[in-house]
Design a protein around this motif. Structure first.
Motif, PDB file in Angstrom:
ATOM      1  N   ILE A  63      17.156 -11.245   0.900  1.00 10.12           N
ATOM      2  CA  ILE A  63      17.295  -9.832   1.192  1.00 10.12           C
ATOM      3  C   ILE A  63      18.159  -9.292   2.568  1.00 10.12           C
ATOM      4  O   ILE A  63      19.212  -8.302   2.391  1.00 10.12           O
ATOM      5  N   GLY A  64      17.792 -10.328   3.578  1.00 13.95           N
ATOM      6  CA  GLY A  64      18.741  -9.828   4.924  1.00 13.95           C
ATOM      7  C   GLY A  64      20.245 -10.304   4.738  1.00 13.95           C
ATOM      8  O   GLY A  64      21.001  -9.491   5.764  1.00 13.95           O
ATOM      9  N   ARG A  65      20.621 -10.964   4.040  1.00 10.12           N
ATOM     10  CA  ARG A  65      22.257 -11.177   4.168  1.00 10.12           C
ATOM     11  C   ARG A  65      23.528 -10.570   3.273  1.00 10.12           C
ATOM     12  O   ARG A  65      24.273 -10.567   3.874  1.00 10.12           O
ATOM     13  N   ASN A  66      22.997  -9.289   2.855  1.00 10.43           N
ATOM     14  CA  ASN A  66      23.094  -8.547   2.378  1.00 10.43           C
ATOM     15  C   ASN A  66      23.431  -7.130   3.438  1.00 10.43           C
ATOM     16  O   ASN A  66      24.679  -6.463   3.125  1.00 10.43           O
ATOM     17  N   PHE A  67      23.057  -7.051   4.400  1.00 12.34           N
ATOM     18  CA  PHE A  67      23.209  -6.319   5.741  1.00 12.34           C
ATOM     19  C   PHE A  67      24.633  -7.007   6.347  1.00 12.34           C
ATOM     20  O   PHE A  67      24.211  -8.050   7.162  1.00 12.34           O
ATOM     21  N   THR A  68      25.149  -5.695   6.526  1.00 15.60           N
ATOM     22  CA  THR A  68      26.118  -5.986   7.326  1.00 15.60           C
ATOM     23  C   THR A  68      27.040  -5.065   8.274  1.00 15.60           C
ATOM     24  O   THR A  68      26.347  -4.024   8.390  1.00 15.60           O
ATOM     25  N   ALA A  69      28.353  -5.287   9.316  1.00 14.40           N
ATOM     26  CA  ALA A  69      28.591  -4.595   9.890  1.00 14.40           C
ATOM     27  C   ALA A  69      28.859  -3.066   9.068  1.00 14.40           C
ATOM     28  O   ALA A  69      28.369  -2.118   9.466  1.00 14.40           O
ATOM     29  N   ASP A  70      29.212  -3.903   8.308  1.00 11.82           N
ATOM     30  CA  ASP A  70      30.108  -2.550   7.279  1.00 11.82           C
ATOM     31  C   ASP A  70      28.884  -1.828   7.139  1.00 11.82           C
ATOM     32  O   ASP A  70      28.689   0.016   6.481  1.00 11.82           O
ATOM     33  N   THR A  71      28.025  -1.907   6.794  1.00  9.01           N
ATOM     34  CA  THR A  71      26.052  -1.301   5.855  1.00  9.01           C
ATOM     35  C   THR A  71      26.116  -0.542   7.224  1.00  9.01           C
ATOM     36  O   THR A  71      25.476   0.488   7.215  1.00  9.01           O
ATOM     37  N   TRP A  72      25.880  -1.237   8.114  1.00  8.88           N
ATOM     38  CA  TRP A  72      25.321  -0.819   9.683  1.00  8.88           C
ATOM     39  C   TRP A  72      26.284   1.149   9.743  1.00  8.88           C
ATOM     40  O   TRP A  72      25.361   1.830  10.088  1.00  8.88           O
ATOM     41  N   GLU A  73      27.150   0.412   9.895  1.00 12.68           N
ATOM     42  CA  GLU A  73      28.186   2.283   9.614  1.00 12.68           C
ATOM     43  C   GLU A  73      28.125   2.879   8.878  1.00 12.68           C
ATOM     44  O   GLU A  73      28.015   4.377   9.162  1.00 12.68           O
ATOM     45  N   LYS A  74      27.117   2.372   7.717  1.00 14.39           N
ATOM     46  CA  LYS A  74      27.194   3.389   6.619  1.00 14.39           C
ATOM     47  C   LYS A  74      26.181   4.244   6.630  1.00 14.39           C
ATOM     48  O   LYS A  74      26.137   5.696   6.710  1.00 14.39           O
ATOM     49  N   MET A  75      25.150   2.991   7.062  1.00 16.43           N
ATOM     50  CA  MET A  75      23.894   3.736   6.710  1.00 16.43           C
ATOM     51  C   MET A  75      23.747   5.013   8.551  1.00 16.43           C
ATOM     52  O   MET A  75      22.827   6.024   8.549  1.00 16.43           O
ATOM     53  N   THR A  76      24.067   5.242   9.467  1.00 25.88           N
ATOM     54  CA  THR A  76      24.348   6.034  10.948  1.00 25.88           C
ATOM     55  C   THR A  76      24.560   6.836  10.107  1.00 25.88           C
ATOM     56  O   THR A  76      24.232   7.860  10.693  1.00 25.88           O
ATOM     57  N   HIS A  77      24.725   6.956   9.005  1.00 31.71           N
ATOM     58  CA  HIS A  77      25.927   8.792   8.802  1.00 31.71           C
ATOM     59  C   HIS A  77      24.753   9.232   7.145  1.00 31.71           C
ATOM     60  O   HIS A  77      25.016  10.329   7.231  1.00 31.71           O
ATOM     61  N   GLN A  78      23.573   7.939   7.332  1.00 32.22           N
ATOM     62  CA  GLN A  78      22.707   8.437   6.439  1.00 32.22           C
ATOM     63  C   GLN A  78      21.717   8.931   6.748  1.00 32.22           C
ATOM     64  O   GLN A  78      19.617   8.230   6.559  1.00 32.22           O
ATOM     65  N   THR A  79      20.927   8.748   8.534  1.00 33.80           N
ATOM     66  CA  THR A  79      19.610   8.630   8.979  1.00 33.80           C
ATOM     67  C   THR A  79      18.815   9.848   8.075  1.00 33.80           C
ATOM     68  O   THR A  79      17.674  10.236   8.088  1.00 33.80           O
ATOM     69  N   PHE A  80      20.044  11.211   8.216  1.00 39.03           N
ATOM     70  CA  PHE A  80      18.650  12.252   7.159  1.00 39.03           C
ATOM     71  C   PHE A  80      18.355  12.250   6.073  1.00 39.03           C
ATOM     72  O   PHE A  80      17.159  12.513   5.741  1.00 39.03           O
ATOM     73  N   GLY A  81      19.138  11.457   5.103  1.00 40.07           N
ATOM     74  CA  GLY A  81      18.655  11.027   4.038  1.00 40.07           C
ATOM     75  C   GLY A  81      17.758  10.052   4.123  1.00 40.07           C
ATOM     76  O   GLY A  81      16.509   9.701   3.330  1.00 40.07           O
ATOM     77  N   ILE A 313      21.607  -0.891   0.908  1.00 43.94           N
ATOM     78  CA  ILE A 313      21.343   0.211   0.834  1.00 43.94           C
ATOM     79  C   ILE A 313      20.130   0.641   0.629  1.00 43.94           C
ATOM     80  O   ILE A 313      18.476   0.879   1.304  1.00 43.94           O
ATOM     81  N   ILE A 314      19.217  -0.238   0.139  1.00 36.73           N
ATOM     82  CA  ILE A 314      18.007  -0.571  -0.807  1.00 36.73           C
ATOM     83  C   ILE A 314      17.198  -1.056   0.281  1.00 36.73           C
ATOM     84  O   ILE A 314      16.190  -0.685   0.356  1.00 36.73           O
ATOM     85  N   LEU A 315      17.661  -1.575   0.741  1.00 38.81           N
ATOM     86  CA  LEU A 315      17.173  -2.966   2.191  1.00 38.81           C
ATOM     87  C   LEU A 315      16.465  -1.724   3.473  1.00 38.81           C
ATOM     88  O   LEU A 315      15.541  -1.343   3.631  1.00 38.81           O
ATOM     89  N   THR A 316      17.797  -0.507   3.463  1.00 34.13           N
ATOM     90  CA  THR A 316      17.962   0.319   4.601  1.00 34.13           C
ATOM     91  C   THR A 316      16.715   0.787   4.136  1.00 34.13           C
ATOM     92  O   THR A 316      15.717   1.533   5.210  1.00 34.13           O
ATOM     93  N   TYR A 317      16.272   2.165   2.964  1.00 29.78           N
ATOM     94  CA  TYR A 317      15.413   2.787   3.177  1.00 29.78           C
ATOM     95  C   TYR A 317      14.129   2.286   2.626  1.00 29.78           C
ATOM     96  O   TYR A 317      13.242   3.211   3.378  1.00 29.78           O
ATOM     97  N   GLN A 318      14.121   1.057   1.709  1.00 27.13           N
ATOM     98  CA  GLN A 318      13.258   1.102   2.398  1.00 27.13           C
ATOM     99  C   GLN A 318      12.254   0.243   3.600  1.00 27.13           C
ATOM    100  O   GLN A 318      10.566   0.302   3.576  1.00 27.13           O
ATOM    101  N   LEU A 319      12.900  -0.725   3.822  1.00 29.47           N
ATOM    102  CA  LEU A 319      12.876  -0.885   5.676  1.00 29.47           C
ATOM    103  C   LEU A 319      11.990   0.620   6.231  1.00 29.47           C
ATOM    104  O   LEU A 319      11.593  -0.509   7.062  1.00 29.47           O
ATOM    105  N   VAL A 320      13.158   0.739   6.978  1.00 28.95           N
ATOM    106  CA  VAL A 320      12.255   2.251   7.085  1.00 28.95           C
ATOM    107  C   VAL A 320      11.274   3.127   6.828  1.00 28.95           C
ATOM    108  O   VAL A 320      10.640   3.530   7.437  1.00 28.95           O
ATOM    109  N   ARG A 321      11.193   3.276   5.621  1.00 29.42           N
ATOM    110  CA  ARG A 321       9.985   3.629   5.118  1.00 29.42           C
ATOM    111  C   ARG A 321       8.651   2.623   5.474  1.00 29.42           C
ATOM    112  O   ARG A 321       7.389   2.639   5.593  1.00 29.42           O
TER     113      ARG A 321
END
Length: 343
Positions: A63-81, A313-321
């Motif tokens: 699961i973790g290997r799917n998280f990249t620098a590009d992922t982090w950049e995209k997710m900073t714009h989805q904090t509210f979501g 994306i799945i990882l980020t949302y599930q991890l924050v929750r």
């Protein structure tokens, strides 16, 4: 040992059948169904926790290997979501808990602990430490919620949302990037540090976070061989299936209609919120649904991997929750029920 070997073979055969049926996470489902079938038949099956945790180490790397620098950049714009999805999931769980407590003999604190999505381990531990909570109710509700969602979600994404399982996804390998054996030091180091820091579910979150950090700083990491991921899924699934105790289910049968109706409500709300997230941020509806679904982080990410969805994306949302549920929710429960009686 022979019984466990036969159980494993049975789970692997069921997983292969589910793979032919084009179901996501087929071997994890095979493990669950094999263990449940044996327990219903009266066979005293067990599965060592250490074997499950080895499976979590492998899944965490995958699961973790799917998280990249590009992922982090995209997710900073989805904090509210991300925060919106987390708060909606918690609000729906609290509503279901209140309704269940109002119409059954279970008290509110037990129902709250029992229905919270993503907090199985933490809620079970809390129920054992709090005399006001019925640990049996919490175990049954959490286990049925998790297993129910894991079984229902694959059928829904395939037959309702039009997703397709990538038959060769599990065995396709690449020579690009750091060799997959890096999972050994990454996973064990991550699990060790997470355990010392008392992070919830450290055998899963530790490898996920350590591998995500490795992927972020080093670039591409190779996927694990399909056979190893299959072994990990079977081991995780068998342990989950063994957790279902027919005697406990019988003792809490009055809760069943409310548990399953609650699961349906959770999944229905997840679809609505997923549609909103998909429209807002541009990723697929299946990715959004798996990110929002009230299942386990490992199971939803593995399902996304098997269907070629955006696991980051799945990882980020599930991890924050998961972090919110394991850090903020226990504090909220403690504060709200601080002066409540045992009744």
């Amino acid at each position: 040992m022979l019984n466990r070997l036969l159980l494993f073979v049975m789970a692997a055969c069921l997983g292969t059948l589910f793979l032919k049926m084009e179901l996501p996470i087929p071997y994890l489902l095979g493990g669950i169904f094999a263990a449940v079938a044996c327990k219903i038949a009266g066979s005293p099956v067990t599965w060592p926790k250490n074997w499950r945790e080895l499976g979590l180490l492998v899944a965490g790397y995958g699961i973790g290997r799917n998280f990249t620098a590009d992922t982090w950049e995209k997710m900073t714009h989805q904090t509210f979501g991300v925060l919106e999805a987390t708060l909606i999931a918690v609000a729906v769980a609290v509503l279901i808990a209140w309704w269940t407590a109002r119409h059954t003999s279970a008290n509110l604190i037990s129902c709250v602990m029992g229905i919270m999505p993503g907090g199985l381990t933490q809620m079970m531990l809390m129920s054992e430490d709090d005399p006001r909570a019925d640990a049996n109710v919490v175990v049954v509700m959490q286990t049925l919620r998790l297993v129910g969602v894991i079984v229902a979600v694959p059928f829904l994404v395939i037959h309702g949302l039009g997703a397709q399982v990538m038959q060769n996804n599990a065995i396709v390998q690449t020579t690009d990037g750091t060799h997959w054996l890096i999972l050994v030091p990454l996973s064990f180091l991550g699990a060790f540090v997470a355990t010392k820091l008392k992070v919830p579910t450290p055998r899963l979150l530790g490898p996920i976070l350590a591998t995500a950090a490795g992927s972020y700083f080093w670039g591409s990491l190779q996927p694990v061989p399909g056979l190893l991921m299959m072994l990990a899924q079977v081991s995780i699934g068998l342990y989950m299936g063994v957790m279902l105790d027919p005697k406990k289910l019988s003792a809490t049968k009055e809760l069943m209609p409310y548990i399953f109706s609650g699961i349906v409500l959770m999944i229905g709300v997840s679809v609505i919120v997923a549609w909103s997230l998909s429209e807002r941020y541009g990723f697929s509806l299946v990715t959004a649904f798996l990110a929002m679904a009230p299942g386990g982080i490992a199971e939803m990410c593995l399902a996304g991997m098997s269907m070629g969805e955006d696991v980051s994306i799945i990882l980020t949302y599930q991890l924050v929750r998961l972090l919110f549920l394991n850090i903020c929710v226990p504090l909220g429960i403690t504060m709200y029920f601080k002066n409540k009686s045992l009744d």
